[in-house]
Design a protein around this motif. Structure first.
Motif, short mmCIF file in Angstrom:
data_model
loop_
_atom_site.label_atom_id
_atom_site.label_comp_id
_atom_site.label_asym_id
_atom_site.label_seq_id
_atom_site.Cartn_x
_atom_site.Cartn_y
_atom_site.Cartn_z
N MET A 59 -3.77 22.27 -41.13
CA MET A 59 -4.88 21.36 -40.89
C MET A 59 -4.71 20.75 -39.50
SD MET A 59 -5.89 18.10 -43.16
CE MET A 59 -7.60 17.72 -43.28
N GLU A 60 -5.81 20.70 -38.74
CA GLU A 60 -5.76 20.13 -37.40
C GLU A 60 -5.81 18.61 -37.48
OE1 GLU A 60 -8.33 21.67 -34.36
OE2 GLU A 60 -8.57 23.53 -35.46
N PRO A 61 -5.18 17.94 -36.51
CA PRO A 61 -5.24 16.49 -36.51
C PRO A 61 -6.65 16.00 -36.19
CG PRO A 61 -4.19 17.29 -34.50
CD PRO A 61 -4.40 18.48 -35.40
N ALA A 62 -7.00 14.82 -36.67
CA ALA A 62 -8.33 14.26 -36.41
C ALA A 62 -8.47 13.81 -34.96
CB ALA A 62 -8.59 13.09 -37.35
N PHE A 63 -7.38 13.49 -34.30
CA PHE A 63 -7.42 13.06 -32.92
C PHE A 63 -6.75 14.12 -32.07
CE2 PHE A 63 -5.18 11.27 -29.29
CZ PHE A 63 -6.23 10.72 -28.59
N ASP A 96 -20.18 23.43 -28.29
CA ASP A 96 -20.07 23.47 -29.75
C ASP A 96 -19.37 22.23 -30.31
OD1 ASP A 96 -21.35 25.91 -29.61
OD2 ASP A 96 -19.56 27.10 -30.10
N CYS A 97 -18.37 21.74 -29.60
CA CYS A 97 -17.66 20.53 -30.06
C CYS A 97 -18.61 19.35 -30.17
CB CYS A 97 -16.54 20.17 -29.09
SG CYS A 97 -15.13 21.26 -29.20
N TRP A 122 -12.87 17.57 -32.01
CA TRP A 122 -12.65 17.58 -30.56
C TRP A 122 -13.65 16.71 -29.80
CZ3 TRP A 122 -8.44 19.71 -28.38
CH2 TRP A 122 -7.73 20.67 -29.11
N ALA A 123 -14.74 16.29 -30.44
CA ALA A 123 -15.85 15.63 -29.74
C ALA A 123 -15.40 14.38 -28.97
CB ALA A 123 -16.96 15.28 -30.71
N GLU A 124 -14.52 13.60 -29.55
CA GLU A 124 -14.10 12.36 -28.88
C GLU A 124 -13.39 12.63 -27.56
OE1 GLU A 124 -11.42 8.36 -29.71
OE2 GLU A 124 -12.00 9.61 -31.40
N VAL A 125 -12.47 13.55 -27.54
CA VAL A 125 -11.75 13.85 -26.31
C VAL A 125 -12.65 14.58 -25.32
CG1 VAL A 125 -10.62 16.01 -27.02
CG2 VAL A 125 -9.52 14.53 -25.34
N VAL A 126 -13.58 15.39 -25.81
CA VAL A 126 -14.55 16.04 -24.92
C VAL A 126 -15.43 14.98 -24.25
CG1 VAL A 126 -16.55 17.59 -24.83
CG2 VAL A 126 -14.51 18.25 -26.12
N ASP A 127 -15.86 13.98 -25.01
CA ASP A 127 -16.63 12.87 -24.44
C ASP A 127 -15.81 12.12 -23.40
OD1 ASP A 127 -18.98 13.30 -25.86
OD2 ASP A 127 -18.46 11.87 -27.44
#
Length: 76
Positions: A1-5, A55-56, A63-68
């Motif tokens: 499972m991937e981490p949430a952050f 896609d993120c 990944w959306a938070e770090v992409v932002d």
């Protein structure tokens, strides 16, 4: 499972880019997003990198938070 952050280092690794702190800083210093340009449409990404970034955000993935965060750092 991937981490949430995900860290910026992990994002750069996922994108296949050098990922040390100094390499990330150098990348951000060398690249600037023009006003109104979506992150994934910047001319410095490969097709695969651009697709991953798009896609993120569209899927609001883990990944959306770090992409932002990267998007914000590339706008000066």
């Amino acid at each position: 499972m991937e981490p949430a952050f995900h860290s910026m280092k992990a994002l750069f690794e996922q994108l296949g880019l050098p990922s040390s702190d100094s390499e990330i800083t150098a990348f951000i210093d060398r690249h600037v997003l023009a006003p109104g340009t979506a992150l994934h449409r910047a001319n410095f990404w490969s097709e695969a990198q651009a697709r991953f970034l798009r896609d993120c955000i569209e899927a609001d993935a883990d990944w959306a938070e770090v992409v932002d965060h990267l998007d914000a750092r590339l706008r000066r």
